[in-house]
Design an enzyme around this catalytic site. Structure first.
Site, short mmCIF file in Angstrom:
data_model
loop_
_atom_site.label_atom_id
_atom_site.label_comp_id
_atom_site.label_asym_id
_atom_site.label_seq_id
_atom_site.Cartn_x
_atom_site.Cartn_y
_atom_site.Cartn_z
N GLU A 1 4.11 8.03 8.69
CA GLU A 1 4.35 7.00 9.33
C GLU A 1 5.53 6.57 9.69
O GLU A 1 6.47 6.70 8.85
CB GLU A 1 3.18 5.81 9.56
CG GLU A 1 3.56 4.54 8.47
CD GLU A 1 1.93 3.88 7.62
OE1 GLU A 1 2.78 2.85 7.83
OE2 GLU A 1 1.14 4.92 8.19
N HIS B 1 0.16 5.64 1.14
CA HIS B 1 -0.70 6.45 2.04
C HIS B 1 -0.70 7.97 1.61
O HIS B 1 1.06 8.75 0.77
CB HIS B 1 -0.70 6.54 3.14
CG HIS B 1 -0.28 5.85 4.12
ND1 HIS B 1 -1.85 4.89 3.96
CD2 HIS B 1 0.43 4.76 5.07
CE1 HIS B 1 -1.69 3.84 4.60
NE2 HIS B 1 0.00 3.62 4.84
N ARG C 1 -4.15 1.15 -1.54
CA ARG C 1 -4.05 -0.92 -1.84
C ARG C 1 -3.61 -0.99 -3.32
O ARG C 1 -4.15 -0.40 -3.99
CB ARG C 1 -4.78 -1.89 -1.29
CG ARG C 1 -5.05 -2.42 -0.30
CD ARG C 1 -6.31 -3.03 -0.57
NE ARG C 1 -6.53 -3.18 1.85
CZ ARG C 1 -7.98 -3.24 1.35
NH1 ARG C 1 -8.90 -2.82 -0.11
NH2 ARG C 1 -8.67 -2.81 2.38
N GLN D 1 0.51 -1.62 0.03
CA GLN D 1 0.00 0.09 0.15
C GLN D 1 0.55 1.11 -0.10
O GLN D 1 2.26 1.16 -0.17
CB GLN D 1 -0.96 0.03 1.37
CG GLN D 1 -0.92 -0.13 2.86
CD GLN D 1 -0.82 -0.41 3.72
OE1 GLN D 1 -1.09 -0.29 5.02
NE2 GLN D 1 -1.68 -1.68 3.26
N HIS E 1 4.70 0.13 0.88
CA HIS E 1 5.30 -0.12 2.31
C HIS E 1 4.68 -1.44 2.69
O HIS E 1 2.74 -1.21 1.63
CB HIS E 1 5.49 0.43 3.65
CG HIS E 1 4.14 1.59 3.61
ND1 HIS E 1 3.69 2.36 2.56
CD2 HIS E 1 2.86 0.78 4.67
CE1 HIS E 1 2.21 2.76 3.19
NE2 HIS E 1 1.98 1.69 4.54
#
Length: 311
Positions: free
Chosen positions: A111, A94, A188, A92, A168
């Site tokens: 993250e 972000h 995804r 996926q 990642h």
């Protein structure tokens, strides 16, 4: 008084039972996520103690900004999770703030991961091998995923900074603590053609992924800074506009100097206590709490490992 938080658990197709090692009463055999410190509307934590007992962190943040030393109307900026990858997660990416605010109505998701445990030869996907956008699009369109994804071996104690735009995936047999922007937007790219409990393959987001993958972020992992403070082991894993994340390995007593008006604390190993404002609170593996402007003269005492984050 620290704000102690009640975890929220999420069932995931890739989850398992490893969160029980934190003495959590998990709901089923597919418990993949513990939302440990969250004011996100999809799973806000309930405060367990003090004058705010029974209220959600989302509500308290909205109603009492002075408690956190802030005066803006922005949402609570951080989210701490523990993830049990009993099976591999989807590959996926972000979006960053600009794309996410425009297309999803919330902030993006940068993250980072602290590896709590990992089976032998465990690995993650971290980045891609495509050299430019044209090659990236071609490899995604033609499902050349074995050649596209970059795989990295991991072990307990490793740390990975995963900025928005980084492809990642957490591999099978890995338990991590994740510190992230308070966002729940995920695109995804590949999900191993798995089917959910209804026999359906999960949705992919290939066009969004191609739009947000940042090929310039491929070498983005941070360089930890280690030092000894008050005879305790301190590591600053990352510090930037999104968050600062620290690890303290405490063996004895630490007079903790808060760097900001509030900070998020997770006990990931061991046990001990915290003293603040002449009150003492027991701490155990799996305890999560927030120190606020009301917490002065903070002292940690015991044998425990803490992950602390703040903006």
């Amino acid at each position: 008084m620290p704000l102690f938080l009640q975890p929220v658990f999420k069932e995931r197709i890739w989850g398992g039972r490893a969160l029980e090692t934190f003495n959590y009463n998990i709901p089923n055999d597919y418990t993949g996520e513990c939302w440990a410190i969250s004011a996100h509307p999809n799973a806000p934590n309930t405060i367990e103690n003090g004058k705010y007992k029974g209220k959600s962190l989302e509500t308290v943040w909205a109603q009492d900004k002075a408690l956190f030393g802030v005066d803006s109307d922005k949402n609570f900026p951080l989210l701490t999770k523990i993830l049990d990858a009993n099976d591999k997660l989807s590959v996926q990416v972000h979006p960053n703030d600009n794309y996410a605010l425009q297309h999803e109505g919330e902030f993006g998701k940068t993250e980072c991961w602290y590896i709590l445990d990992a089976k032998e030869d465990a690995e993650i996907i971290y980045g891609v091998k495509a050299q430019d956008q044209k090659e990236l699009n071609h490899m995604i369109d033609h499902k050349q995923f074995d050649s596209l994804f970059n795989k990295v071996k991991v072990k307990a104690g490793d740390f990975f900074y995963v900025p928005a735009g980084t492809v990642h995936a957490i591999g099978e047999g890995i338990l991590i603590l994740e510190t992230q922007q308070s966002s729940d937007t995920t695109y995804r790219i590949y999900d191993y053609e798995r089917k959910d409990k209804n026999g359906e393959q999960r949705e992919l987001h290939l066009e969004q992924s191609k739009a947000v993958i940042n090929l310039s972020s491929q070498s983005s992992n941070s360089t930890p800074k280690h030092e000894t403070i008050q005879e305790q082991s301190y590591t600053q894993f990352v510090s930037n506009e999104f968050f600062t994340v620290e690890r303290w390995i405490i063996e004895g007593k630490l007079n903790y100097d808060m760097q900001q008006s509030y900070c998020l604390v997770s006990v990931v190993e061991g046990s001990g206590k915290i003293e603040t404002d002449h009150n003492t609170y027991e701490l155990n593996k799996g305890t999560h709490f927030i120190l606020t402007t009301e917490d002065q003269d903070v002292v940690f005492d015991g044998e425990m490992t803490l992950i602390i984050s703040y903006v």
